[in-house]
Design an enzyme around this catalytic site. Sequence first.
Site, PDB file in Angstrom:
ATOM      1  N   GLY A   1      37.629  -6.030  85.585  1.00  0.00           N
ATOM      2  CA  GLY A   1      38.013  -5.145  86.583  1.00  0.00           C
ATOM      3  C   GLY A   1      38.408  -5.288  87.836  1.00  0.00           C
ATOM      4  O   GLY A   1      39.684  -5.748  88.347  1.00  0.00           O
ATOM      5  N   CYS A   2      37.753  -4.978  88.356  1.00  0.00           N
ATOM      6  CA  CYS A   2      37.987  -4.471  90.034  1.00  0.00           C
ATOM      7  C   CYS A   2      37.670  -5.963  91.272  1.00  0.00           C
ATOM      8  O   CYS A   2      38.087  -6.174  92.147  1.00  0.00           O
ATOM      9  CB  CYS A   2      36.551  -3.258  90.312  1.00  0.00           C
TER      10      CYS A   2
END
Length: 210
Positions: free
Chosen positions: A149-150
Site C-alpha cells: 500500500g503506502c
Amino acid sequence: MSDDLLVNYERAYGTRVGFGTRPALILIDFVQAYFEPGCDLYAGVEDALASALRVREAATRASIPVILTRVQYHPLALDGGRFFEKARPLRYFLEGSPMGAWPRGLEPRAEELVLSKQYPSAFFGTSLASTLTALGIDSVLLTGLTTSGCVRATCIDAMSHGFRTSVVGDACGDRHPGPHEANLFDMNAKYADVVTEAEAIEFLGSLEAP
C-alpha cells in the site's frame, strides 16, 4: 515463480541504481493500528518495526534526515476523499484515535520531521518533495507499512520525483507474505533497489564522520 520468469525479469529489469550520496530515511505509517490485535489493520509486523528502528539508529548516527509519516484525518473525515470512502479501516486514523498513535519505541525525536498525509503516497498532497529538495537530498531509504500500500505508493512517487530509491525489505511489512513479497519483487524490478537491513546499515555507516 518459475526460473524462466526470474530469468526474464533479470534480463529486462536487472538494473540497480545505488544509494545516492545525500539520503534521507522515511519511516512510513508505523502506527499502533498495525500492532493492535483487535484492530482490522493488525498485521503482526513487529519484526519490520524492529528492523526499521535499527535502521533509524544508523541514520541518526550518520546525521541524515529522518522523516516519520502517518495517516491522519479531520474528525469528520472532511479530508478523506475517495481513499477514505473505499478503505473502511481508515476510520482508525481519524484525529484523536489511539490507533493512530506511535507504537512503543518510535516516539518522534526533536530532530525528526513528522508528516501527516491523507493518501497512500507520502508525496501526494504534502510538502515532502519540496522539503527533500530544499535539504539537498538526492535519495531516500524507505521503511514502513504496508508494503503493498503506502510503501509502494511512496516508492513510485519517490522515483517519479527523481530520487534514487531504496526499499529496506526487512523493515517493511504487510498483512500477508504474498502481497509483501510480490510488491518487493515488483518495486525492485521497476522503481527501486530492494535492499536488506544489513546493506542499509552498512551504507549509512559509511556516511558517519570519521
